[in-house]
Every structure is written in structure tokens, then in C-alpha cells.
Design an enzyme around this catalytic site. Sequence first.
Site, PDB file in Angstrom:
ATOM      1  N   ASP A 260       0.807  -1.225   0.000  1.00  0.00           N
ATOM      2  CA  ASP A 260       0.000   0.000   0.000  1.00  0.00           C
ATOM      3  C   ASP A 260       0.839   1.275   0.000  1.00  0.00           C
ATOM      4  O   ASP A 260       0.420   2.313   0.533  1.00  0.00           O
ATOM      5  CB  ASP A 260      -0.974   0.023   1.199  1.00  0.00           C
ATOM      6  CG  ASP A 260      -1.874  -1.190   1.210  1.00  0.00           C
ATOM      7  OD1 ASP A 260      -2.241  -1.663   0.121  1.00  0.00           O
ATOM      8  OD2 ASP A 260      -2.209  -1.666   2.310  1.00  0.00           O
ATOM      9  N   GLU A 261       1.997   1.222  -0.623  1.00  0.00           N
ATOM     10  CA  GLU A 261       2.888   2.378  -0.648  1.00  0.00           C
ATOM     11  C   GLU A 261       2.431   3.425  -1.659  1.00  0.00           C
ATOM     12  O   GLU A 261       2.932   4.561  -1.654  1.00  0.00           O
ATOM     13  CB  GLU A 261       4.330   1.941  -0.996  1.00  0.00           C
ATOM     14  CG  GLU A 261       4.981   0.994   0.008  1.00  0.00           C
ATOM     15  CD  GLU A 261       4.694  -0.477  -0.288  1.00  0.00           C
ATOM     16  OE1 GLU A 261       3.828  -0.766  -1.151  1.00  0.00           O
ATOM     17  OE2 GLU A 261       5.328  -1.340   0.353  1.00  0.00           O
TER      18      GLU A 261
ATOM     19  N   ASN B  15      -5.341 -10.270  -3.578  1.00  0.00           N
ATOM     20  CA  ASN B  15      -5.056  -9.696  -2.259  1.00  0.00           C
ATOM     21  C   ASN B  15      -4.595  -8.247  -2.425  1.00  0.00           C
ATOM     22  O   ASN B  15      -4.735  -7.425  -1.533  1.00  0.00           O
ATOM     23  CB  ASN B  15      -3.983 -10.521  -1.516  1.00  0.00           C
ATOM     24  CG  ASN B  15      -2.740 -10.825  -2.337  1.00  0.00           C
ATOM     25  OD1 ASN B  15      -2.709 -10.597  -3.541  1.00  0.00           O
ATOM     26  ND2 ASN B  15      -1.716 -11.354  -1.696  1.00  0.00           N
TER      27      ASN B  15
ATOM     28  N   GLN C 100       2.074  -6.048  -3.131  1.00  0.00           N
ATOM     29  CA  GLN C 100       2.557  -6.167  -1.749  1.00  0.00           C
ATOM     30  C   GLN C 100       3.871  -5.384  -1.578  1.00  0.00           C
ATOM     31  O   GLN C 100       4.053  -4.370  -2.224  1.00  0.00           O
ATOM     32  CB  GLN C 100       2.709  -7.641  -1.333  1.00  0.00           C
ATOM     33  CG  GLN C 100       1.363  -8.353  -1.170  1.00  0.00           C
ATOM     34  CD  GLN C 100       0.779  -8.887  -2.460  1.00  0.00           C
ATOM     35  OE1 GLN C 100       1.447  -9.572  -3.207  1.00  0.00           O
ATOM     36  NE2 GLN C 100      -0.482  -8.604  -2.722  1.00  0.00           N
TER      37      GLN C 100
ATOM     38  N   LYS D  73       1.805   2.117  -5.078  1.00  0.00           N
ATOM     39  CA  LYS D  73       2.340   1.539  -6.314  1.00  0.00           C
ATOM     40  C   LYS D  73       1.417   1.818  -7.496  1.00  0.00           C
ATOM     41  O   LYS D  73       1.875   2.169  -8.589  1.00  0.00           O
ATOM     42  CB  LYS D  73       2.528   0.012  -6.158  1.00  0.00           C
ATOM     43  CG  LYS D  73       3.547  -0.361  -5.092  1.00  0.00           C
ATOM     44  CD  LYS D  73       3.634  -1.865  -4.898  1.00  0.00           C
ATOM     45  CE  LYS D  73       2.405  -2.498  -4.304  1.00  0.00           C
ATOM     46  NZ  LYS D  73       2.099  -2.122  -2.909  1.00  0.00           N
ATOM     47  N   GLY D  74       0.092   1.675  -7.270  1.00  0.00           N
ATOM     48  CA  GLY D  74      -0.875   1.895  -8.355  1.00  0.00           C
ATOM     49  C   GLY D  74      -0.741   3.282  -8.938  1.00  0.00           C
ATOM     50  O   GLY D  74      -0.690   3.458 -10.151  1.00  0.00           O
TER      51      GLY D  74
ATOM     52  N   THR E 110       2.943 -12.523   2.871  1.00  0.00           N
ATOM     53  CA  THR E 110       2.127 -13.160   1.850  1.00  0.00           C
ATOM     54  C   THR E 110       2.920 -14.351   1.297  1.00  0.00           C
ATOM     55  O   THR E 110       3.980 -14.701   1.823  1.00  0.00           O
ATOM     56  CB  THR E 110       1.677 -12.148   0.779  1.00  0.00           C
ATOM     57  OG1 THR E 110       0.676 -12.770  -0.033  1.00  0.00           O
ATOM     58  CG2 THR E 110       2.836 -11.664  -0.097  1.00  0.00           C
TER      59      THR E 110
ATOM     60  N   GLY F 164      -4.528  -4.363  -3.787  1.00  0.00           N
ATOM     61  CA  GLY F 164      -5.502  -3.320  -4.120  1.00  0.00           C
ATOM     62  C   GLY F 164      -4.715  -2.091  -4.515  1.00  0.00           C
ATOM     63  O   GLY F 164      -4.098  -1.457  -3.659  1.00  0.00           O
ATOM     64  N   HIS F 165      -4.660  -1.808  -5.797  1.00  0.00           N
ATOM     65  CA  HIS F 165      -3.862  -0.693  -6.303  1.00  0.00           C
ATOM     66  C   HIS F 165      -4.800   0.424  -6.755  1.00  0.00           C
ATOM     67  O   HIS F 165      -5.554   0.254  -7.703  1.00  0.00           O
ATOM     68  CB  HIS F 165      -2.959  -1.153  -7.452  1.00  0.00           C
ATOM     69  CG  HIS F 165      -1.937  -2.175  -7.028  1.00  0.00           C
ATOM     70  ND1 HIS F 165      -1.073  -2.788  -7.896  1.00  0.00           N
ATOM     71  CD2 HIS F 165      -1.651  -2.675  -5.802  1.00  0.00           C
ATOM     72  CE1 HIS F 165      -0.300  -3.621  -7.214  1.00  0.00           C
ATOM     73  NE2 HIS F 165      -0.637  -3.577  -5.945  1.00  0.00           N
TER      74      HIS F 165
HETATM   75  P1  GDP Z   1      -0.741   0.299  -3.524  1.00  0.00           P
HETATM   76  O1  GDP Z   1      -1.339  -0.978  -3.051  1.00  0.00           O
HETATM   77  O2  GDP Z   1       0.727   0.381  -3.279  1.00  0.00           O
HETATM   78  O3  GDP Z   1      -1.086   0.596  -4.966  1.00  0.00           O
HETATM   79  O4  GDP Z   1      -1.400   1.453  -2.640  1.00  0.00           O
HETATM   80  P2  GDP Z   1      -2.964   1.606  -2.271  1.00  0.00           P
HETATM   81  O5  GDP Z   1      -3.686   2.058  -3.459  1.00  0.00           O
HETATM   82  O6  GDP Z   1      -3.450   0.399  -1.567  1.00  0.00           O
HETATM   83  O7  GDP Z   1      -2.885   2.738  -1.161  1.00  0.00           O
HETATM   84  C1  GDP Z   1      -2.331   3.997  -1.427  1.00  0.00           C
HETATM   85  C2  GDP Z   1      -3.420   5.053  -1.166  1.00  0.00           C
HETATM   86  O8  GDP Z   1      -2.818   6.334  -1.089  1.00  0.00           O
HETATM   87  C3  GDP Z   1      -4.448   5.162  -2.287  1.00  0.00           C
HETATM   88  O9  GDP Z   1      -5.680   5.526  -1.732  1.00  0.00           O
HETATM   89  C4  GDP Z   1      -3.902   6.295  -3.164  1.00  0.00           C
HETATM   90  O10 GDP Z   1      -4.934   6.953  -3.887  1.00  0.00           O
HETATM   91  C5  GDP Z   1      -3.303   7.193  -2.122  1.00  0.00           C
HETATM   92  N1  GDP Z   1      -2.126   7.984  -2.546  1.00  0.00           N
HETATM   93  C6  GDP Z   1      -1.124   7.632  -3.384  1.00  0.00           C
HETATM   94  N2  GDP Z   1      -0.169   8.598  -3.407  1.00  0.00           N
HETATM   95  C7  GDP Z   1      -0.588   9.569  -2.549  1.00  0.00           C
HETATM   96  C8  GDP Z   1      -0.010  10.802  -2.099  1.00  0.00           C
HETATM   97  O11 GDP Z   1       1.085  11.180  -2.483  1.00  0.00           O
HETATM   98  N3  GDP Z   1      -0.746  11.515  -1.190  1.00  0.00           N
HETATM   99  C9  GDP Z   1      -1.939  11.116  -0.719  1.00  0.00           C
HETATM  100  N4  GDP Z   1      -2.563  11.882   0.174  1.00  0.00           N
HETATM  101  N5  GDP Z   1      -2.518   9.953  -1.124  1.00  0.00           N
HETATM  102  C10 GDP Z   1      -1.828   9.184  -2.011  1.00  0.00           C
HETATM  103  P1  IMO Z   2      -0.884  -4.221  -2.243  1.00  0.00           P
HETATM  104  O1  IMO Z   2      -0.412  -4.774  -3.544  1.00  0.00           O
HETATM  105  C1  IMO Z   2      -1.012  -4.603   2.105  1.00  0.00           C
HETATM  106  C2  IMO Z   2      -1.103  -8.671   3.734  1.00  0.00           C
HETATM  107  C3  IMO Z   2      -2.357  -9.097   4.454  1.00  0.00           C
HETATM  108  C4  IMO Z   2      -1.747 -10.041   5.484  1.00  0.00           C
HETATM  109  C5  IMO Z   2      -0.643 -10.726   4.683  1.00  0.00           C
HETATM  110  C6  IMO Z   2      -1.020 -12.078   4.120  1.00  0.00           C
HETATM  111  O2  IMO Z   2      -2.168  -3.494  -2.318  1.00  0.00           O
HETATM  112  O3  IMO Z   2       0.208  -3.450  -1.572  1.00  0.00           O
HETATM  113  P2  IMO Z   2      -2.553 -12.793   2.053  1.00  0.00           P
HETATM  114  O4  IMO Z   2      -4.009 -12.537   1.789  1.00  0.00           O
HETATM  115  O5  IMO Z   2      -1.640 -12.263   1.011  1.00  0.00           O
HETATM  116  O6  IMO Z   2      -2.270 -14.219   2.393  1.00  0.00           O
HETATM  117  O7  IMO Z   2      -2.265 -11.986   3.423  1.00  0.00           O
HETATM  118  O8  IMO Z   2      -0.315  -9.837   3.631  1.00  0.00           O
HETATM  119  N1  IMO Z   2      -1.320  -8.166   2.348  1.00  0.00           N
HETATM  120  C7  IMO Z   2      -1.244  -6.868   2.007  1.00  0.00           C
HETATM  121  N2  IMO Z   2      -1.063  -5.768   2.774  1.00  0.00           N
HETATM  122  N3  IMO Z   2      -1.103  -4.485   0.760  1.00  0.00           N
HETATM  123  C8  IMO Z   2      -1.256  -5.583  -0.004  1.00  0.00           C
HETATM  124  O9  IMO Z   2      -1.203  -5.537  -1.365  1.00  0.00           O
HETATM  125  C9  IMO Z   2      -1.374  -6.844   0.608  1.00  0.00           C
HETATM  126  N4  IMO Z   2      -1.560  -8.105   0.146  1.00  0.00           N
HETATM  127  C10 IMO Z   2      -1.507  -8.899   1.223  1.00  0.00           C
HETATM  128  O10 IMO Z   2      -2.998  -8.011   5.068  1.00  0.00           O
HETATM  129  O11 IMO Z   2      -1.150  -9.307   6.516  1.00  0.00           O
HETATM  130 MG    MG Z   3      -2.880  -1.629  -1.831  1.00  0.00          MG
END
Ligand code: GDP
Ligand code: IMO
Ligand code: MG
Length: 423
Positions: free
Chosen positions: A13-14, A38, A221, A16-17, A236, A40-41
Site C-alpha cells: 500500500d505504498e 489480495n 505487496q 504503487k498503483g 504473503t 488493491g492498487h
Molecule cells: P498500492 O497498493 O501500493 O497501490 O497502494 P494503495 O492504493 O493500496 O494505497 C495507497 C493510497 O494512497 C491510495 O488511496 C492512493 O490513492 C493514495 N495515494 C497515493 N499517493 C498519494 C499521495 O502522495 N498523497 C496522498 N494523500 N494519497 C496518495
Molecule cells: P498491495 O499490492 C497490504 C497482507 C495481508 C496479510 C498478509 C497475508 O495493495 O500493496 P494474504 O491474503 O496475502 O495471504 O495476506 O499480507 N497483504 C497486504 N497488505 N497491501 C497488499 O497488497 C497486501 N496483500 C496482502 O494483510 O497481513
Molecule cells: Mg494496496
Amino acid sequence: MANTVLIGAQWGDEGKGKVIDVLSNKVDIVARFQGGNNAGHTVKIGDEKYVLHLVPSGILHKGKKCIIGNGLVVDPIGLLSEMDELKEKGIDCKGRLFISDRATLVCPYHKALDAFRESGRGRKIGTTKRGIGPAYGDKIIRTALRMGDMLDKSFAKELGARIDCANAQLKAGGAQLLNKASIIKEYTKAAKRLAPYITDTITILNNAERKGKSILFEGAQGTMLDIDFGTYPYVTSSNATSGGACTGTGVPPNRIDQVIGVIKCYTTRVGEGPFPTELLDATGEQLRTEGGEFGATTGRPRRCGWFDAVVARYSAMISGVDYWAMTKLDVLDNQKTIKVCVAYQCDGKRLDTIPASSAMLARCKPIYKSIAGWNTSTKEVTRYKDLPPKAKKYVEYLCKITGVKLGILSVGAKRESTLRIAL
Ligand code: GDP
Ligand code: IMO
Ligand code: MG
């Protein structure tokens, strides 16, 4: 752009998307290499929000080819509903999405076993309950079905035999049994719909690469969730680090030109497991609220904490990160003082690396350096030089202590809120 692997450098959840979306217009192909739904981008384009789970984020750029590599575990029902949702928003995957015939198939029994194990007496990982662990487990013990098997006339029989086997396990555990006939019906229907997309993606990727096309490898991840390098067993089941890009697509290492690590300016984690810089106080709550830190897949609140340079250095080392794409700087706008963990204190000793044992990592106390906050909004900034000096100082400090150059800095969820420094 050169062939680039993009990985998450923390616990997922850094952002990446968002970064993939920003970089997609510079490449020809975007290829996901591991994980499943698993992930969510999130990508925000104008007022529209897209959350991608299996389909590479490059799909949002017209004309880009997208690959679901052999390293993934694919839930065909989840994938079809994602494709349908995209279609409703005007994005057609036809002719643009290619699914590896060697990718592992996720079946309902994987999800049932995942949920069963999470609810049982054993160790709770806090999984997404998408069947990821059991599906990768089947791959490794060589009992899995693959996407290519969906196209064979033996598919219904093979699937049925596996459902019988899973039902025997579920019965022994006192869990609810699966309906064999309805699963076979649903999966054979899905096989028909997915057939035009299932193909030999290894040849597609390598032929394109030889013709000079550029590939962006999309990781899911993050390093600390990697099956080998993460906080085992709270991880994971795949290699989320850069090495996974080769094994998960069939493109050899000498065709990779650079690695980008996506990293938040603080840290989050979802699920169980050690997290040394976690903030269980009002500051953690503030980061969660201001950062919108709720899971894109499960909606669970994310655990929040300060930036951990030990994690960042470890990630950079394992994946050979050339550039950071640093995200969510804006979320720190209201912090008077920001802390950065530079090392750990554990069992009376200073530690500069991540211990292999999760129990030991759970005993690690962060050694912090405090940095003055900037207390100004960075949300509207579009050029690096226009950032508040203290914000620049913070970012530059993070780069210095991790030994990685800054490529991109993100100050908001939208495409426009992206400061391109070296990429
Ligand atoms: P991913 O799994 O690495 O693709 O990240 P996620 O989408 O799960 O979570 C990142 C969240 O932060 C999403 O809701 C993005 O829309 C949001 N986001 C990404 N970059 C920024 C940023 O620079 N600032 C803020 N406030 N939100 C961001
Ligand atoms: P993105 O790509 C954050 C975590 C789960 C759990 C562990 C194992 O959006 O960054 P799993 O269902 O893979 O067996 O769960 O990994 N996890 C994530 N946490 N972002 C993800 O993906 C994750 N995918 C799995 O919360 O701790
Ligand atoms: Mg995510």
C-alpha cells in the site's frame, strides 16, 4: 523508458498503483509478476477512482498492453468482475490483456481453507482471505490447476477431484462443505469467457523486448510481506521483491535495466505481525485519518507509524533499488515533529538490520531521530523547488540515510500531484 521493475518497499500500500499509472505512458507493456487479488492498487484520475486487484494499472492508459504473468495466482471470478467493472467505466480489456497460461488458478476451496485456517486454533496472519496462501501452497506441492488447464477438456473432471479432496479436509475440521456441481458450472463458464485472454505471455514479453519495446514490471505487496525476506510467517506467499519480476514473467535478469522502490514518507501495515515504528496513540490515528489509511481490498484500518530507515535500507539492498518513488509527503503536513527510525535497540544491543525472527523484531525498539515538521500544505506543489525548505530537508534526509536517489515525489493521490525528479 528502460525496462523497469517497480516494487513496494514496506508492507504494501505504498502507492504503487498511482506511480505505475504515472509511469505507464512511458512504456509499451505493463506486466504484473506476483500476488493475486489480495492486492488493491488505487489510481485516481480526475474525480474517478479505480481500484485494481489483478489487472495491471497500465490498463488505464489507452493502447498499453497488460500482462498477468505466470507468477500470479488468479481468481477467475474476481478477475471477470474486475474486467466487467472496467468495461462499465469505458475500459475494454479485449486485445489488451494477456493472461499467462502458467499462472496458478485460485479455486473456492483455496478461499475456504484460507478462511478456515485464519479462524482456527493456529497462528492468525490476518490474511485478505482471498485464498492466496493455499493456492501458492498447491503450486509448490504440485497439485494446483493453472490458467491453461481451464482450456483443456479434462478441466471439469480435474476441478471436481480437487473439490472432493478439499471437502474431505473441511469435513474433518467441521467446516462448511463446498457445492461441487455449482463450482464446476461457474468455473467452466468463466473458462469460456477467459479463453481469449489466456496465452503464452512469456513469448509475448520476450518477443516485444527483443523488438525494443519497454516493459514496466508491476509488483504487488512489499518487501516486508515477501515470503523469503519479509516478517515470516506474517507475510504473503510470493516474492514481492525485484527478483520476483523474472521468475514471475519469464523475462531474464539481464533484460532488467532499473528498479524503482515505492515508499511512503511514513509506514503502514495491514494484518498481524511485528511493526517496530507503529504508533498506537493519537499521532497514529491522525496519520490514518489524514492518509485515508484503510485497506483498498478489505477496508480494514491500516496500522500506522513513523518512517523506518532500517526497513528502507533492507528493501533497497534486496531489490537493488535505483530510485525511490516517495509518496504521501502531504500526509505529514500537520506534524510539528516527525520521527525517523534509524536503527533498533534489541536485547540491549543496537541493530542496523532486520532480524530473521519475527519474535525478535517484535522486541525491537526504534532509535529515533526527530526532524522539524514544515506545517504548511504541500498538496498543491507541482515543482520540487517550491516545497517548503523543511519538507525538502526531510525528503533529502530519507534519501541520504537510505542511500537511494529520489526519482519521484508524490504529494497527493491524483496524477497531477506528482513531482518528477529523475524519472
Ligand atoms: P498500492 O497498493 O501500493 O497501490 O497502494 P494503495 O492504493 O493500496 O494505497 C495507497 C493510497 O494512497 C491510495 O488511496 C492512493 O490513492 C493514495 N495515494 C497515493 N499517493 C498519494 C499521495 O502522495 N498523497 C496522498 N494523500 N494519497 C496518495
Ligand atoms: P498491495 O499490492 C497490504 C497482507 C495481508 C496479510 C498478509 C497475508 O495493495 O500493496 P494474504 O491474503 O496475502 O495471504 O495476506 O499480507 N497483504 C497486504 N497488505 N497491501 C497488499 O497488497 C497486501 N496483500 C496482502 O494483510 O497481513
Ligand atoms: Mg494496496
